[in-house]
Write an enzyme that holds these catalytic residues in place. Sequence first.
Site, PDB file in Angstrom:
ATOM      1  N   LYS A  43      12.800   2.146  -0.221  1.00 14.26           N
ATOM      2  CA  LYS A  43      11.347   2.126  -0.094  1.00 14.26           C
ATOM      3  C   LYS A  43      10.833   3.426  -0.693  1.00 14.26           C
ATOM      4  CE  LYS A  43       8.336   2.054   3.833  1.00 14.26           C
ATOM      5  NZ  LYS A  43       8.229   1.777   5.258  1.00 14.26           N
ATOM      6  N   GLY A  72       0.800  -1.200   0.000  1.00 15.92           N
ATOM      7  CA  GLY A  72       0.000   0.000   0.000  1.00 15.92           C
ATOM      8  C   GLY A  72       0.845   1.268   0.000  1.00 15.92           C
ATOM      9  N   ASP A 127       3.556  -1.801  15.205  1.00 14.12           N
ATOM     10  CA  ASP A 127       3.188  -2.602  14.036  1.00 14.12           C
ATOM     11  C   ASP A 127       4.099  -3.821  13.911  1.00 14.12           C
ATOM     12  OD1 ASP A 127       1.560  -3.222  11.936  1.00 14.12           O
ATOM     13  OD2 ASP A 127       2.546  -1.883  10.504  1.00 14.12           O
TER      14      ASP A 127
END
Length: 957
Positions: A665, A647, A761
Amino acid sequence: MCMVLSWKMAPRVWLCILALFLQVLLTTALTDAEDAASLLSLKESWANVPSSWVGSDPCGGKWGGISCLNSRVVSITLSSIGLSGSLSGDIGNLVNLQTLDLSYNKGLSGNLPASVGNLKKLTNLILVGCNFGGPIPESIGHLDQLVFLSLNSNNFIEEIPDSMGLLSQLYWLDIADNELTGSIPVSNGRKPGLDMLLKTKHFHFGNNRLTGEIPAQLFTSNMSLIHLLLENNLLSGSIPDTVGLVSHLEVVRLDNNSFSGSVPATLNKLTNVTELFLSNNRLTGNLPNLTGMGSLNYLDMSNNTFDPSDFPSWFPTLQSLTTLVMEGTRIQGQLPNGLFSLPQLQTVKLRSNKLNGTLDVGSSYSSQLQLIDLRDNGIDAIKQRARSYGFQIILDGNRICYEGGTNEYCTSSQPSNSSYSTLPDNCLPAQCSNHQVSSRTCKCAYPYTGTLYFRAPSFSNLENSTYYEILQESMMKSFQSHQMPIDSLTLSTPTKNFNSYLVIGLQIFPSSGYHFNLTGVVTIGFLLSNQTFKPPKLFGPYFFIGDCYKYFDGVRTDKSKGYGIIIGAAVGGSILLILAILAGVFAFRQKKKAEEATLRSNPFASWNKSKHSDGVPQMRGPTSFSFEELKKYTNNFSDVNDVGSGGYGKVYRGMLPNGQFIAIKRAHNGSMQGALEFKTEIELLSRVHHKNLVRLHGICFEQGEQMLIYEYCPNGTVKDSLSGKSGIRLDWPRRLRIALGVARGIQYLHDLADPPIIHRDIKSNNVLLDDCLTAKVSDFGLSKLAGEHEIGHVSTQVKGTMGYLDPEYYMTQQLTEKSDVYSFGVLLLELITARNPIENRKYIVTEVKQQMDTTKELYGLQGILDPKLDSSMTPKSLEKFVDLSLRCVENTGADRPSMSEVVKEIENIMELAGLNPNVESTSTSENYKGGSKQSPYVEESPFAYSGGYLPSKLEPK
Ligand SMILES: *[C@@H]1O[C@H](CO)[C@@H](O)[C@H](O)[C@H]1NC(C)=O
Ligand SMILES: *[C@@H]1O[C@H](CO)[C@@H](O)[C@H](O)[C@H]1NC(C)=O
Ligand SMILES: *[C@@H]1O[C@H](CO)[C@@H](O)[C@H](O)[C@H]1NC(C)=O
Ligand SMILES: *[C@@H]1O[C@H](CO)[C@@H](O)[C@H](O)[C@H]1NC(C)=O
């Protein structure tokens, strides 16, 4: 060619001079052009090559781990250095190669190229403890000079190639601990087979999935075989009586298969056998008659369905016996007098039989006796001839314990464990910093470490330190006789694993300075991988699994690939070399650019100030990269370098001009991780430094781009490994080490980061595995500083990934460290089930709680455990692991342990499983019957609403 120089013929002179010049160039390169090109190609397909691999002249330029003879490459020995990537088919062009040892590089994967068959001069092919997979190529049969073939502890699949039968010089054949299937090939008129290997002394085939019967033809009296190791396969049928022909046999392991029928009477012809394992099969008929096997030290016949019989009468002929294990063999009646007076006897395990009457150890029992385990028999009395014995007797589950009640031998005791560790040599252990370790001589250094596995030791008393002293001395002598730069070595934590292998931790300390250089490490690695070190015979066959050595520069650094400008390359005419020149020039320019880039002004000038982002992120360490640079490092963000997406955006692999891989990234334009999260992640990552947290190299924030540049973890995410996507197999020890690594990383965030950080997370997708399979927690995009209160604000919105989300946090919106503990607990459950937290609408936490039954072995969870774990774990350690997981996922945070408690508990569990929590990487030698590597990658739960993906494995898509 330039004999006649004529001044009148100017063009020719010119040509001659040119030719001379070329010849000079040619001789300055000491390496044969073809070999140089091949090595450059190998180098291209590997990350983490030695820093000395610069230039294009491996022989002249002294590339580490490469030896040459007359400008030809004759040996490549590169064990334990963290190499990753695949083995290029160009290996086949090094036609003068005699030795290839790439052992203990767990990042090496992919197939063994068929071109290895071209290496006609190869004598040693050693690839122990890597991650190579695919079938063993048929072409291996062309290596007719091969003496040592060690492919053990990889992921090789399919059948043993028939062509191995052509290796007429072969002395050592170790293909154990793979996923080989099919039957053992023997020759017929049309094809070769292993019965032709008349010079081979070692068949080490254990821990595979071989099926079918052992062909009677496999064994002949012409064979030289001394070690026949077939343990832990799926072999069936009866044991052929031809085995009695192989008169040199010393170690025979046929245990943990499905052999049936009766044991051939010829077995006792094998009078030189010292270790015999027939346990855990379906053997029937009479107990074998072992009369005359006078060399036998270790005998295990447990768990077969022999006809009920009295205790065998042949035992007095086994005068060398140290260990007798006959659990569940249906022997009955009174134990004979004299059994315990066999002079070397140490251990007698006769659990679960029908022995009855009185136990009398006699008055002249063996002085070495350590354990008599007679649990679950019908013994009703003991004749106590001494007030106490210097050995352990266990009688639980006998009549004597039901009726008498309080006998001292009925205490539900377990056989005790040893805890040996080499003691310092008349000195006080030094206090060492920076992960250094105090040696036997009390000096701090970075030892080379690994684990020794003895597949059939002749003794069973692990508490007798004499054995380890003998081993240590013989090993030290062997190293010294090979002029190894070694100060001392220590042995520690000897244990027996479920294969009855004796497992011992090894640390080897350098003689000068406090770390080894590359040559030191690869030479020690080779001495052990190539069996140059021969332990005293009582230890039996062994293998070693080295850890990845990280301290070549004195401190842990990520080695970078060298680069350089190549001279004289064009002479060889190799296109590769020309390319290499270009690459060198390119690299040089890139380096200059990179230097310029670091001087460039603050990339956060345009940072959008908001309430929560007070300007420029505070960073220490990471550099900023320009978009142009990253574009080059990733070959214009090419698809080949796209290693994952989600995402958030995409993740690319890139290579810095110095050859080091990086992970980039790159956010989608307007992706969900906003400027705030981007900034949080940078600030946090640049503040934390821990070996279990992924390191941030730099950032890029320009031209509307948001990119984070991390250390590259070639082995992908834990999720990729669990799902089978990455091909990295995770046996129980590796899973425990991953759990410990992640726990230590989180503990650092909670307890040592200042101020403390809550990750928010934690999930298997956010844990990466580096080249040494060290777990690294990544993705700090959602992290919060602990104590940072969120009151009536947009950021009170609960964040995390569904399935890992702490229900208490969800309900109260109060974030604490215990929320990470919850997510970690879910991750632990994932590690044992290899399931997504939410799969088919079932929640893993509920599933485990519902199916769990603590009265059963493995808590009755067999149905949901990852089938790939199989017997690679001990039930006790798994049960403790489940206990810990469930404490972590308690509904109320206060009931969950803190991360430091979690770390301690995992360390305990590791010790219980016979592993040293302080040794970093793990071996693959634990038994593993892996599942399919093709299983499709299961996309992460659709509930996940946090992005964040990091690179998956370096593999061609
Ligand atoms: C058995 O062992 C003895 C002593 O090690 C050795 O001399 C003999 O040759 C061996 N026998 C066979 C058949 O290998
Ligand atoms: C076992 O074999 C030996 C010699 O091979 C023989 O003398 C003995 O009678 C046999 N014992 C049994 C119980 O069959
Ligand atoms: C025999 O089988 C039992 C039950 O499966 C097992 O616990 C035990 O370890 C086995 N014994 C040996 C010596 O392999
Ligand atoms: C022991 O077991 C044997 C065989 O099962 C039986 O014949 C014998 O009577 C038993 N002896 C005692 C003392 O229980």
